[in-house]
Design a protein around this motif. Structure first.
Motif, PDB file in Angstrom:
ATOM      1  N   PRO A 165     -20.245  -8.631 -20.298  1.00  0.00           N
ATOM      2  CA  PRO A 165     -21.499  -8.952 -19.603  1.00  0.00           C
ATOM      3  C   PRO A 165     -22.728  -8.343 -20.276  1.00  0.00           C
ATOM      4  O   PRO A 165     -23.797  -8.953 -20.288  1.00  0.00           O
ATOM      5  N   LYS A 166     -22.550  -7.149 -20.845  1.00  0.00           N
ATOM      6  CA  LYS A 166     -23.691  -6.528 -21.522  1.00  0.00           C
ATOM      7  C   LYS A 166     -24.084  -7.338 -22.766  1.00  0.00           C
ATOM      8  O   LYS A 166     -25.271  -7.597 -23.004  1.00  0.00           O
ATOM      9  N   ASP A 198     -25.909 -10.432 -21.670  1.00  0.00           N
ATOM     10  CA  ASP A 198     -27.290 -10.151 -21.245  1.00  0.00           C
ATOM     11  C   ASP A 198     -28.206  -9.975 -22.456  1.00  0.00           C
ATOM     12  O   ASP A 198     -29.320 -10.513 -22.487  1.00  0.00           O
ATOM     13  N   VAL A 199     -27.736  -9.207 -23.439  1.00  0.00           N
ATOM     14  CA  VAL A 199     -28.550  -9.001 -24.652  1.00  0.00           C
ATOM     15  C   VAL A 199     -28.763 -10.345 -25.353  1.00  0.00           C
ATOM     16  O   VAL A 199     -29.875 -10.662 -25.809  1.00  0.00           O
ATOM     17  N   ARG A 205     -28.770 -13.359 -24.026  1.00  0.00           N
ATOM     18  CA  ARG A 205     -29.698 -14.230 -23.271  1.00  0.00           C
ATOM     19  C   ARG A 205     -31.142 -13.824 -23.549  1.00  0.00           C
ATOM     20  O   ARG A 205     -32.007 -14.682 -23.737  1.00  0.00           O
ATOM     21  N   ALA A 206     -31.393 -12.519 -23.591  1.00  0.00           N
ATOM     22  CA  ALA A 206     -32.764 -12.053 -23.886  1.00  0.00           C
ATOM     23  C   ALA A 206     -33.162 -12.439 -25.308  1.00  0.00           C
ATOM     24  O   ALA A 206     -34.292 -12.881 -25.557  1.00  0.00           O
ATOM     25  N   THR A 239     -33.743 -20.935 -24.779  1.00  0.00           N
ATOM     26  CA  THR A 239     -33.120 -20.896 -23.453  1.00  0.00           C
ATOM     27  C   THR A 239     -32.710 -22.286 -22.972  1.00  0.00           C
ATOM     28  O   THR A 239     -31.663 -22.452 -22.349  1.00  0.00           O
ATOM     29  N   LEU A 247     -20.300 -16.577 -19.462  1.00  0.00           N
ATOM     30  CA  LEU A 247     -19.633 -15.284 -19.352  1.00  0.00           C
ATOM     31  C   LEU A 247     -18.203 -15.475 -18.872  1.00  0.00           C
ATOM     32  O   LEU A 247     -17.957 -16.184 -17.898  1.00  0.00           O
TER      33      LEU A 247
END
Ligand code: SAH
Ligand code: DHB
Ligand code: MG
Length: 224
Positions: free
Chosen positions: A92-93, A96-97, A99-100, A108, A115
Motif C-alpha cells: 500500500p505504501k 500511495d507513492v 499515485r502521487a 491520473t 492494490l
C-alpha cells in the motif's frame, strides 16, 4: 572495474539519449524520500520499455509491479490519446507513492494503480473482461514469474508483447543448483518460454547502473 565502467557508460549514454525530465526525476526523489527500495528500472531501460511500447503501437498496457511508478510513467507516456495502463502493486505504501508520482506526471486519468497481490488482481482483471493488453511488463516478485507469464498470456492477443525484468540475476539463471527462489523463478520462466507454442521469445543479459541482469521479451504469435 567492470562495474565502474558499466556505470560510466550508462551515464554517458543516458546523458546523451535520455534527457532529464521533471516528472521522472521527481518520482525518483519522492520514492527515495519515502524509503522505497531503489529497484526501479534505469532511465535508459525505462526509455527502452517506452520505445518498445510505441513500436508495438500499444493502446492498453498492463504492468505487474509498480513500486513508485517510475517504469509506469515511462510506459504510460508511450500511449496515444485514449490509451490506458493498469499497474498492479501489493504494497500500500508503494501504491500511495506511485499515485502521487503519477498525479505529478499528469497521468491520473490514464493510469489505474490496483492494490493487491497480483495473483489475486490478475484473476479479477480477467473476470472483469479486461484486456487483451497490447503490452505487458512483468516486474514484481520473481518466484511468481511463471504464474505471471501464464496470466499475461491469458490477457494477451496475437501481436501482444510481454517483457519480463530481472531474468538473469547476476548470471545465476544458468545455475541449475541454485536454491534462490528468485533464480528458480527465472529458470522456470525461461523453460516455459521455450516450450510455449503461442509465443516467440528471447532473453538478453544487460549490464549498467542496475548491475548485471537481463530482460526476456515474448511476442504472442497466436490468439491465446
Ligand atoms: N516496475 C518498477 C519496479 C517494481 S519493483 C520500476 O521499474 O519502476 C517490484 C514491485 O513489486 C514492488 O513494489 C513490490 O512491492 C511489488 N510486488 C511484490 N510482490 C508483489 C505481488 N505479489 N503482487 C503485486 N506486486 C508485488
Ligand atoms: C531487484 C531488482 C529489480 O529490478 C526488481 O524488479 C526487483 C528486485 C533487486 O535487485 O533486488
Ligand atoms: Mg525489475
Amino acid at each position: 572495474m567492470a562495474q565502474e565502467q558499466w556505470f560510466a557508460v550508462d551515464r554517458y549514454l543516458t546523458d546523451l539519449l535520455v534527457p532529464a525530465d521533471a516528472a521522472l526525476d521527481a518520482a525518483l526523489e519522492a520514492s527515495a524520500a519515502a524509503d522505497l527500495p531503489a529497484i526501479n528500472v534505469a532511465p535508459n531501460q525505462g526509455k527502452l520499455l517506452h520505445l518498445l511500447a510505441r513500436i508495438q503501437g500499444a493502446r492498453a498496457i498492463l504492468e505487474i509491479g509498480t513500486l513508485g511508478g517510475y517504469s509506469t510513467i515511462w510506459l504510460a507516456r508511450a500511449l496515444p490519446a485514449g490509451g490506458r495502463l493498469i499497474t498492479l502493486e501489493s504494497n500500500p505504501k508503494h501504491a500511495d507513492v506511485a499515485r502521487a508520482n503519477l498525479e505529478r506526471a499528469g497521468l491520473t486519468g490514464v493510469v489505474e494503480v490496483r492494490l493487491g497481490r497480483a495473483l489475486d488482481t490478475l484473476p479479477a482483471l480477467a473476470a472483469e473482461g479486461r484486456g487483451p493488453f497490447d503490452f505487458i511488463f512483468i516486474d514484481a516478485d520473481k518466484p511468481s514469474n511463471p504464474d505471471y507469464f501464464a496470466w499475461a498470456l491469458r490477457l494477451s492477443r496475437r501481436g501482444s508483447v510481454i517483457v519480463v525484468d530481472n531474468v538473469v540475476r547476476k548470471g545465476a539463471v544458468a545455475d541449475p543448483e541454485s536454491a534462490d527462489p528468485n533464480v528458480q523463478g527465472a529458470r522456470r520462466l525461461a523453460e516455459l518460454l521455450a516450450v510455449e507454442p503461442r509465443v516467440s521469445a528471447t532473453a538478453i543479459q544487460t549490464v549498467g547502473s542496475k548491475g548485471y541482469d537481463g530482460f526476456a521479451i515474448a511476442l504472442v504469435t497466436a490468439d491465446p
